[in-house]
Design a protein around this motif. Structure first.
Motif, PDB file in Angstrom:
ATOM      1  N   UNK A 260       5.938   2.387 -11.969  1.00 58.19           N
ATOM      2  CA  UNK A 260       5.209   2.332 -13.730  1.00 58.19           C
ATOM      3  C   UNK A 260       3.890   2.581 -13.869  1.00 58.19           C
ATOM      4  N   UNK A 261       3.025   2.511 -12.719  1.00 54.50           N
ATOM      5  CA  UNK A 261       1.385   2.418 -13.084  1.00 54.50           C
ATOM      6  C   UNK A 261       1.142   4.227 -13.370  1.00 54.50           C
ATOM      7  N   UNK A 262       1.717   5.117 -12.962  1.00 51.43           N
ATOM      8  CA  UNK A 262       1.687   6.007 -13.003  1.00 51.43           C
ATOM      9  C   UNK A 262       2.488   6.681 -14.706  1.00 51.43           C
TER      10      UNK A 262
ATOM     11  N   UNK B 279      10.832  -1.342  -4.028  1.00 54.02           N
ATOM     12  CA  UNK B 279      10.479  -1.704  -5.448  1.00 54.02           C
ATOM     13  C   UNK B 279       8.880  -1.539  -5.189  1.00 54.02           C
ATOM     14  N   UNK B 280       8.381  -0.257  -3.737  1.00 52.93           N
ATOM     15  CA  UNK B 280       6.972  -0.553  -4.237  1.00 52.93           C
ATOM     16  C   UNK B 280       6.927   1.107  -5.240  1.00 52.93           C
ATOM     17  N   UNK B 281       8.034   1.759  -4.602  1.00 48.49           N
ATOM     18  CA  UNK B 281       8.095   3.220  -5.489  1.00 48.49           C
ATOM     19  C   UNK B 281       7.947   2.780  -6.993  1.00 48.49           C
TER      20      UNK B 281
ATOM     21  N   UNK C  75      -1.465  -2.047  -8.466  1.00 47.69           N
ATOM     22  CA  UNK C  75      -0.730  -1.250  -9.440  1.00 47.69           C
ATOM     23  C   UNK C  75      -0.486  -2.287 -10.259  1.00 47.69           C
TER      24      UNK C  75
ATOM     25  N   UNK D 158       6.639  -0.326  -8.761  1.00 44.37           N
ATOM     26  CA  UNK D 158       5.366  -0.168  -8.844  1.00 44.37           C
ATOM     27  C   UNK D 158       4.798   1.031  -9.562  1.00 44.37           C
ATOM     28  N   UNK D 159       4.787   1.845  -8.231  1.00 40.61           N
ATOM     29  CA  UNK D 159       3.366   3.204  -8.010  1.00 40.61           C
ATOM     30  C   UNK D 159       4.390   3.794  -9.995  1.00 40.61           C
TER      31      UNK D 159
ATOM     32  N   UNK E 162      -1.127  -3.782  -2.854  1.00 40.56           N
ATOM     33  CA  UNK E 162      -0.473  -2.569  -3.250  1.00 40.56           C
ATOM     34  C   UNK E 162      -0.088  -2.890  -4.845  1.00 40.56           C
ATOM     35  N   UNK E 163       0.416  -3.989  -4.463  1.00 40.04           N
ATOM     36  CA  UNK E 163       1.086  -4.021  -6.131  1.00 40.04           C
ATOM     37  C   UNK E 163       0.209  -4.608  -7.394  1.00 40.04           C
TER      38      UNK E 163
END
Lengths: 231, 388
Positions: free
Chosen positions: A163-165, A156-158, B139, A160-161, B135-136
């Motif tokens: 999708x932000x990039x 999930x963290x991957x 982002x 989120x990252x 962090x979430x």
């Protein structure tokens, strides 16, 4: 400027590995989302948040930041707690079951920064307590497991990252730019024992949740339920 | 209870300035704010007015507490320093840096992006994806600006960016370290983006059909984030001191020419003065005239700043072996200042502003006497005299 707003609310996030555990029910806000945030000098910094919800884009959404707790707990005490209570949740395929020695190794895995645990809520809603020596400990109700959901939480963290990039593509864009059906190579690369992704021909069976109990025994989702009274 | 390791500043060194803080800042000055947020980081850098556009831009490095930064930005908006008339219109914030995803650095970032995201040019992220709620939230805030409005960059050592008269070089994380994040288990403090700012940077000057590269006398600062010794070790390998010989003359020439990549006039000490954040050799290399620590004084979860770090800075600035009495000079003479420090009358000194001249090489430090929960009030500012 375009600012998108998403509704925050039900349904709560249910990791795939915990679906059978809650049997269609939602994980309540009383569950704690516990992250190993820091390890220094024999102590662990834990970040503790209310259980997240999913917004309509499928993203983990957490409530008010002021409700987050940050506590330092003894590494030794926490490791001891995990040795007794941890149920490490992974996805495996029927034709590729987890070997006993792999389960053993995973159950003895040392705590690392980024590890995530789902902890059923305690009565009174307190997540930590302070003992008479001023040391903080995690509140874990009697006879409950601590579910190690690191594999899915990191996925999930991957997401989120990533999708932000770069903004997510819709299905039409994916179909046009990523491949004929828009799914080629889109499965995130996981770090669990079997993430269900990667190349090669697809195995016939979908991955299923399994648990690794204290001591390294690899158990099915049904056995996890039997071993995990939590309500 | 102030830490016994932190020396109180003599009250008489802080003086009232009849012009006041705001009036003292020239268009060509760079203003660095290190806000008093307790154990956390929140930094705002007002860049000198751009020679071409005659606008100012800013850099934000970490937002531990949004309210503190918001209050400062609102106060600045009411002054000629960084009002909407003076600031660049679209990209008021040229770069916003979330050095690493610990809450004491990014807890306020989602709210900052919600309010100011449309005025942010680039967001620099360590590339360390973390599993925490904070962090979430960050982002999600970045994604909700569609990703096209804010370019998200994951820089590693050696990356350089020129904004007006200022050169920004990324010192850490080294790419070798960044490539190991996915092996899982790297301490995320070591994913910290630490920066070196130099200004005025070398520029081409055009005279008719002739052009030349002018190397002005620069001021420099290193913002150490929470990078720890593993990360600094890689920085020392990535930025070696290259010189043709070890002779005293060659060393002196190199020093005069500034060919020491890790040398800086101002050092924002890593990790709130943690013993894991620096060592003597690193401070000797940097050789800062001013060392600033964002930390409470002897409290908080980790008892920052640690004596080991303070002593490393003292020793690097004033080697004990050369002292007859075996004692270091006072901290204020060595340029060591903490956001959480007090003066010798028990007054909390609070947030720090360092006004750095691009033309004279002069620095002036101001203190605002605010607590971590208070807004910065320019009217309360007092000047350190002299500023090293």
């Amino acid at each position: 400027m375009t600012v998108r707003h998403f509704e925050i609310g039900p349904p709560s996030w249910v990791p795939r590995t915990l679906e059978s555990l809650v049997d269609g029910e939602e994980l309540s806000e009383a569950w704690a989302y516990v992250v190993v945030d820091e390890i220094v000098d024999g102590r662990i910094g834990l970040s503790i948040s209310r259980w997240p919800w999913l917004d309509d884009a499928g993203r983990l959404r957490f409530g008010d930041a002021d409700a987050d707790e940050f506590v330092g707990v003894s590494l030794e005490h926490f490791q001891g707690l995990l040795r007794e209570r941890r149920m490490l949740m992974v996805m495996t395929r029927e034709e590729r079951p987890l070997a006993r020695d792999a389960g053993q190794a995973l159950s003895e895995r040392v705590v690392r920064i980024g590890d995530v645990f789902a902890v059923p809520g305690a009565e009174g809603g307190e997540w930590t307590y302070e003992n008479e020596f001023g040391e903080h400990h995690l509140v874990v109700p009697a006879r409950t497991r601590i579910f190690d959901i690191t594999y899915e939480a990191r996925e999930q963290a991957k997401l989120a990252a990533a999708a932000a990039v770069a903004p997510p593509l819709d299905e039409e864009q994916a179909s046009r730019f990523l491949g004929e059906d828009g799914t080629a190579g889109t499965e995130p690369e996981g770090d669990g024992p079997d993430d269900g992704g990667g190349g090669g021909s697809s195995p016939p069976n979908q991955p299923k949740p399994s648990g690794i109990a204290p001591g390294g025994e690899v158990v099915t989702a049904e056995q996890v339920v039997e071993m995990s009274p939590y309500a | 209870m102030p830490s016994p390791y932190v020396e109180p500043l003599p009250h008489e060194l802080m003086v009232d300035d009849e012009d006041g803080f705001v009036a003292s800042v020239k268009d060509t000055d760079l203003v660095y704010f290190l806000l008093n947020v307790g154990d956390g980081d929140c930094q705002l850098i007002l860049l000198p007015m751009d020679a071409k556009t005659e606008r100012r831009q800013a850099i934000v490095v970490d937002v531990a507490k949004f309210e503190k930064l918001e209050d400062l930005l609102d106060a600045l908006n009411a002054t000629p320093l960084f009002s909407d008339e003076v600031a660049a219109q679209v990209e008021k914030f040229a770069v916003v840096v979330g050095t690493h995803p610990h809450a004491d650095h990014i807890a306020g970032m989602p709210r900052f992006l919600d309010r100011f995201g449309g005025q942010v040019g680039e967001y620099w992220d360590s590339g360390y994806y973390h599993t925490t709620a904070g962090y979430h939230r960050t982002m999600t805030a970045l994604e909700d600006h569609d990703g096209e409005q804010i370019a998200v960059v994951q820089p590693t050592s050696g990356a350089a960016r020129f904004i007006g008269q200022v050169k920004i070089t990324v010192l850490t994380p080294g790419v070798g370290l960044k490539n190991r994040y996915d092996t899982y288990g790297i301490d995320l403090n070591n994913s910290s983006i630490s920066l070196k700012l130099e200004f005025p940077a070398s520029r081409v000057v055009q005279r008719g059909a002739d052009r030349s590269l002018v190397r002005p006398r620069t001021q420099s600062m290193i913002l150490g984030a929470d990078a720890q010794t593993v990360s600094w070790a890689q920085a020392m390998a990535d930025f070696p001191e290259l010189r043709p010989s070890d002779s005293p003359v060659a060393k002196a020439m190199d020093r005069a020419q500034g060919n020491y990549p890790l040398k800086a006039n101002v050092f924002k000490v890593p990790h709130h003065g943690s013993k894991h954040g620096l060592n003597l050799e690193l401070v000797e290399l940097i050789s800062p005239a001013v060392s600033l620590i964002s930390s409470v004084s002897g409290a908080g979860k980790y008892n920052f700043p640690h004596l080991l770090s303070l002593e490393s800075i003292r020793e690097a600035r004033d080697a004990i072996a050369s002292k007859v009495d075996g004692k270091h000079d006072p901290d204020h003479d060595l340029g060591i200042h903490l956001t959480g420090a007090e003066d010798d009358q028990g007054n909390a000194l609070g947030s720090i502003a360092l006004v750095m001249s691009s033309t004279s090489g002069k620095r002036t430090m101001w203190r605002f006497y605010d607590g971590p929960g208070d807004a910065v009030d320019f009217a309360r500012a007092r000047r350190l005299d002299p500023t090293p």
